[in-house]
Design a protein around this motif. Structure first.
Motif, PDB file in Angstrom:
ATOM      1  N   UNK A  94       0.882  -1.256   0.056  1.00  0.00           N
ATOM      2  CA  UNK A  94       0.213   0.039  -0.067  1.00  0.00           C
ATOM      3  C   UNK A  94       0.860   1.129  -0.034  1.00  0.00           C
ATOM      4  N   UNK A  95       0.453   2.185  -0.691  1.00  0.00           N
ATOM      5  CA  UNK A  95       0.933   3.554  -0.667  1.00  0.00           C
ATOM      6  C   UNK A  95      -0.266   4.575  -0.166  1.00  0.00           C
ATOM      7  N   UNK A  96       0.079   5.362   0.694  1.00  0.00           N
ATOM      8  CA  UNK A  96      -0.988   6.173   1.274  1.00  0.00           C
ATOM      9  C   UNK A  96      -0.712   7.759   1.658  1.00  0.00           C
ATOM     10  N   UNK A  97      -1.041   8.584   0.754  1.00  0.00           N
ATOM     11  CA  UNK A  97      -0.468  10.048   0.812  1.00  0.00           C
ATOM     12  C   UNK A  97      -0.974  10.686   2.197  1.00  0.00           C
ATOM     13  N   UNK A  98      -1.934  10.290   2.973  1.00  0.00           N
ATOM     14  CA  UNK A  98      -2.372  10.750   4.177  1.00  0.00           C
ATOM     15  C   UNK A  98      -1.766  10.356   5.462  1.00  0.00           C
ATOM     16  N   UNK A  99      -1.056   9.111   5.338  1.00  0.00           N
ATOM     17  CA  UNK A  99      -0.537   8.690   6.549  1.00  0.00           C
ATOM     18  C   UNK A  99       1.090   8.427   6.208  1.00  0.00           C
ATOM     19  N   UNK A 100       1.316   8.567   4.829  1.00  0.00           N
ATOM     20  CA  UNK A 100       2.900   8.514   4.623  1.00  0.00           C
ATOM     21  C   UNK A 100       3.528   9.482   3.958  1.00  0.00           C
ATOM     22  N   UNK A 101       4.724   9.839   4.242  1.00  0.00           N
ATOM     23  CA  UNK A 101       5.504  10.937   3.787  1.00  0.00           C
ATOM     24  C   UNK A 101       5.977  10.407   2.309  1.00  0.00           C
ATOM     25  N   UNK A 102       6.544  11.575   1.551  1.00  0.00           N
ATOM     26  CA  UNK A 102       6.875  11.315  -0.040  1.00  0.00           C
ATOM     27  C   UNK A 102       8.133  10.167   0.213  1.00  0.00           C
ATOM     28  N   UNK A 103       8.954  10.107   1.253  1.00  0.00           N
ATOM     29  CA  UNK A 103      10.483   9.246   1.251  1.00  0.00           C
ATOM     30  C   UNK A 103       9.837   7.951   1.277  1.00  0.00           C
ATOM     31  N   UNK A 104       8.721   7.794   2.490  1.00  0.00           N
ATOM     32  CA  UNK A 104       8.123   6.408   2.596  1.00  0.00           C
ATOM     33  C   UNK A 104       7.733   5.838   1.212  1.00  0.00           C
ATOM     34  N   UNK A 105       6.844   6.931   0.578  1.00  0.00           N
ATOM     35  CA  UNK A 105       6.125   6.309  -0.715  1.00  0.00           C
ATOM     36  C   UNK A 105       7.204   5.934  -1.688  1.00  0.00           C
ATOM     37  N   UNK A 144     -11.694   4.125  -4.119  1.00  0.00           N
ATOM     38  CA  UNK A 144     -12.745   5.161  -4.415  1.00  0.00           C
ATOM     39  C   UNK A 144     -12.804   5.621  -5.576  1.00  0.00           C
ATOM     40  N   UNK A 145     -13.196   7.086  -5.768  1.00  0.00           N
ATOM     41  CA  UNK A 145     -13.142   7.782  -6.712  1.00  0.00           C
ATOM     42  C   UNK A 145     -11.713   8.387  -6.875  1.00  0.00           C
ATOM     43  N   UNK A 146     -11.130   8.712  -8.021  1.00  0.00           N
ATOM     44  CA  UNK A 146     -10.011   9.446  -8.395  1.00  0.00           C
ATOM     45  C   UNK A 146      -9.402  10.417  -7.341  1.00  0.00           C
ATOM     46  N   UNK A 147     -10.394  11.427  -6.974  1.00  0.00           N
ATOM     47  CA  UNK A 147     -10.056  12.332  -6.271  1.00  0.00           C
ATOM     48  C   UNK A 147     -10.695  12.387  -4.773  1.00  0.00           C
ATOM     49  N   UNK A 148     -11.203  11.107  -4.453  1.00  0.00           N
ATOM     50  CA  UNK A 148     -11.833  11.085  -3.013  1.00  0.00           C
ATOM     51  C   UNK A 148     -10.668  10.822  -2.018  1.00  0.00           C
ATOM     52  N   UNK A 149     -10.840  11.764  -1.114  1.00  0.00           N
ATOM     53  CA  UNK A 149      -9.852  11.594  -0.113  1.00  0.00           C
ATOM     54  C   UNK A 149     -10.396  12.290   1.339  1.00  0.00           C
ATOM     55  N   UNK A 150      -9.852  12.988   2.206  1.00  0.00           N
ATOM     56  CA  UNK A 150     -10.356  13.608   3.479  1.00  0.00           C
ATOM     57  C   UNK A 150     -10.318  15.044   3.153  1.00  0.00           C
ATOM     58  N   UNK A 195      -6.133  10.751  -1.367  1.00  0.00           N
ATOM     59  CA  UNK A 195      -6.809  10.399  -2.784  1.00  0.00           C
ATOM     60  C   UNK A 195      -5.889   9.884  -3.653  1.00  0.00           C
ATOM     61  N   UNK A 196      -6.388   8.923  -4.801  1.00  0.00           N
ATOM     62  CA  UNK A 196      -5.548   8.340  -5.777  1.00  0.00           C
ATOM     63  C   UNK A 196      -4.782   9.244  -6.427  1.00  0.00           C
ATOM     64  N   UNK A 197      -5.306  10.395  -6.753  1.00  0.00           N
ATOM     65  CA  UNK A 197      -4.785  11.650  -7.455  1.00  0.00           C
ATOM     66  C   UNK A 197      -3.806  12.085  -6.869  1.00  0.00           C
ATOM     67  N   UNK A 198      -3.394  11.949  -5.761  1.00  0.00           N
ATOM     68  CA  UNK A 198      -2.155  12.465  -5.067  1.00  0.00           C
ATOM     69  C   UNK A 198      -0.981  11.623  -5.712  1.00  0.00           C
ATOM     70  N   UNK A 199      -1.277  10.169  -5.739  1.00  0.00           N
ATOM     71  CA  UNK A 199      -0.186   9.360  -5.919  1.00  0.00           C
ATOM     72  C   UNK A 199       0.058   9.367  -7.322  1.00  0.00           C
ATOM     73  N   UNK A 200      -0.862   9.654  -8.284  1.00  0.00           N
ATOM     74  CA  UNK A 200      -0.788   9.845  -9.739  1.00  0.00           C
ATOM     75  C   UNK A 200       0.126  11.198 -10.044  1.00  0.00           C
TER      76      UNK A 200
END
Length: 436
Positions: free
Chosen positions: A59-70, A89-95, A105-110
């Motif tokens: 898993x990669x997660x922009x809310x819980x992980x910093x860029x270095x971890x990702x 979820x949807x492409x831009x769905x996050x908190x 959001x998935x868009x963060x990773x993209x």
């Protein structure tokens, strides 16, 4: 040099997982090395990814992980030919509030990785409007690039033609269109897909999906749309401290929700993991210095867990001298009792006073930021832990000392504080990373 793509959609339930698995297996069948990732907090999809590719997924997660971890995690795709990140979820769905490096959001990773997005669009009940939705997603955020779309559950050739024409007019590539095909539907459960290891026919199911996708999707065009990607060296590794040196880990159909990156982080730090099966009435290894009970589906096996005297007595004996921690389902098993969906009350380990019930279901879902008010394995008082909670159990009693002050993603304090009693601790959230 590998190429990267993100598989996303306007919403959940559109077919992201099926397309990801099918593409991965189809390309693997062509001799390509395929690496998958999952964007967001999901325990189940990475196991399906591994079944499709023969390579571990994380898993990669922009809310819980910093860029270095990702960057560290996606670096495992450096030797692959194609890397697929499946969205949630949807492409831009996050908190609403930004976390460590984004909103989840998935868009963060993209955007972070520079990988184009392949959208799965379900045009059921619409035609040209599907193009408007795709165009809106394409134009919503400048840093996110749309590679094209795959249409899923197309009703007829005429329906497909209407949608294709509209997408072409909008300048959006259509890689393929899938007619309704129930045979490749993946079975579901209340927390999502049934786990890969529970399906004896998973290999055949993925093969059928790959064959079906190859018939209806231009695999070469999808592959050519991927962005060439050179993994960047990570400044730091995984922000996870192992709970001990020798970890007795509950691992079976009732205790299976473990993020792969957690186990990797523990092993990288030098910890040894000793699995045991509560469902097989096994006790934690006596030579371990900590016991960890992950989440899963204990409510489906509550009667068997209650009847397994060796497991329960061994766990109690272990907790007399060494720490025991449970996450979500593991937390419930550490408690006094669990009432299943039929209203039957089952006695659990009794190391904590927690009592839960599935007879009155209520969804608890979301990111969690916990500040420890008491120590837990691997973490001292004051540690800030990021995780995710997703369950349907109701708390009937939570009488022990709270383990943490827990906030949701908006900063609101929530009631699921976790518990501590003696050497036993538990939380409803699953740990993803530490704040450092």
């Amino acid at each position: 040099m590998p190429a990267g793509l993100v598989i996303s959609a306007p919403a959940s339930g559109v077919g992201k997982t099926t397309l990801t698995l099918a593409l991965a297996r189809a390309w693997r069948n062509r001799g390509l090395n395929v690496q998958c990732f999952k964007s967001g907090p999901d325990y189940i999809d990475p196991a399906f990814h591994a079944a499709a590719t023969g390579r571990a997924s994380v898993n990669v997660d922009s809310w819980a992980m910093d860029r270095g971890t990702i960057a560290h995690l996606v670096g495992r795709g450096a030797d692959a030919d194609i890397v697929l990140a499946e969205g949630s979820m949807g492409l831009f769905d996050g908190v609403a509030a930004c976390g460590v490096s984004g909103t989840g959001a998935t868009a963060d990773i993209a955007e972070m990785l520079g990988w184009p997005v392949v959208l799965v669009i379900d045009p059921s009940g619409q035609a040209q409007t599907a193009a408007a939705i795709a165009a809106g997603l394409r134009d919503y955020r400048a840093g996110v690039r749309l590679a094209g779309v795959v249409l899923n559950r197309v009703a007829s050739p005429r329906h497909e033609d209407l949608v294709r024409r509209a997408l072409n007019e909008a300048g959006i590539a259509v890689f393929g269109a899938l007619p309704r095909h129930a045979e490749i539907s993946l079975p579901k459960r209340h927390l999502g897909l049934v786990q890969a290891e529970e399906q004896a026919e998973i290999g055949k199911l993925i093969d059928e999906a790959a064959r079906f996708i190859a018939e209806h999707v231009d695999l070469d065009a999808v592959l050519q749309s991927a962005a060439k990607w050179s993994p960047q060296p990570a400044a730091n590794g995984l922000n996870v401290t192992p709970p001990g040196q020798r970890i007795a880990l509950a691992r079976d159909a009732a205790f299976s929700f473990v993020y792969p990156h957690m186990l990797e982080a523990w092993r990288t730090a030098g910890a040894e993991i000793v699995p045991f099966s509560p469902l097989a009435d096994e006790a934690p290894d006596a030579s371990a210095d900590v016991c960890w009970l992950p989440g899963g589906y204990p409510e489906l096996h509550a009667g068997r867990i209650a009847a397994n005297a060796c497991f329960r007595s061994g766990l109690r004996g272990f907790a007399e001298t060494r720490p025991v921690h449970g996450e979500c389902g593991g937390y419930m098993v550490l408690g006094t009792a669990l009432t299943d969906a039929d209203g039957v009350r089952h006695e659990m380990a009794g190391l904590l006073g927690l009592e839960t019930s599935f007879a009155k279901r209520r969804m608890h879902l979301g990111y969690r930021l916990a500040e420890l008010a008491a120590p837990m394995p691997g973490h001292e008082v004051g540690a800030r832990l990021r995780g995710h909670e997703f369950h349907y159990s109701t708390i009937l009693a939570q009488p022990d000392t709270p383990l943490a002050v827990v906030h949701d993603a908006t900063g609101t304090v929530i009631a699921e504080t976790g518990s501590r009693r003696g050497h036993a601790t538990g939380t409803f959230f699953h740990l993803i990373a530490e704040d450092r």
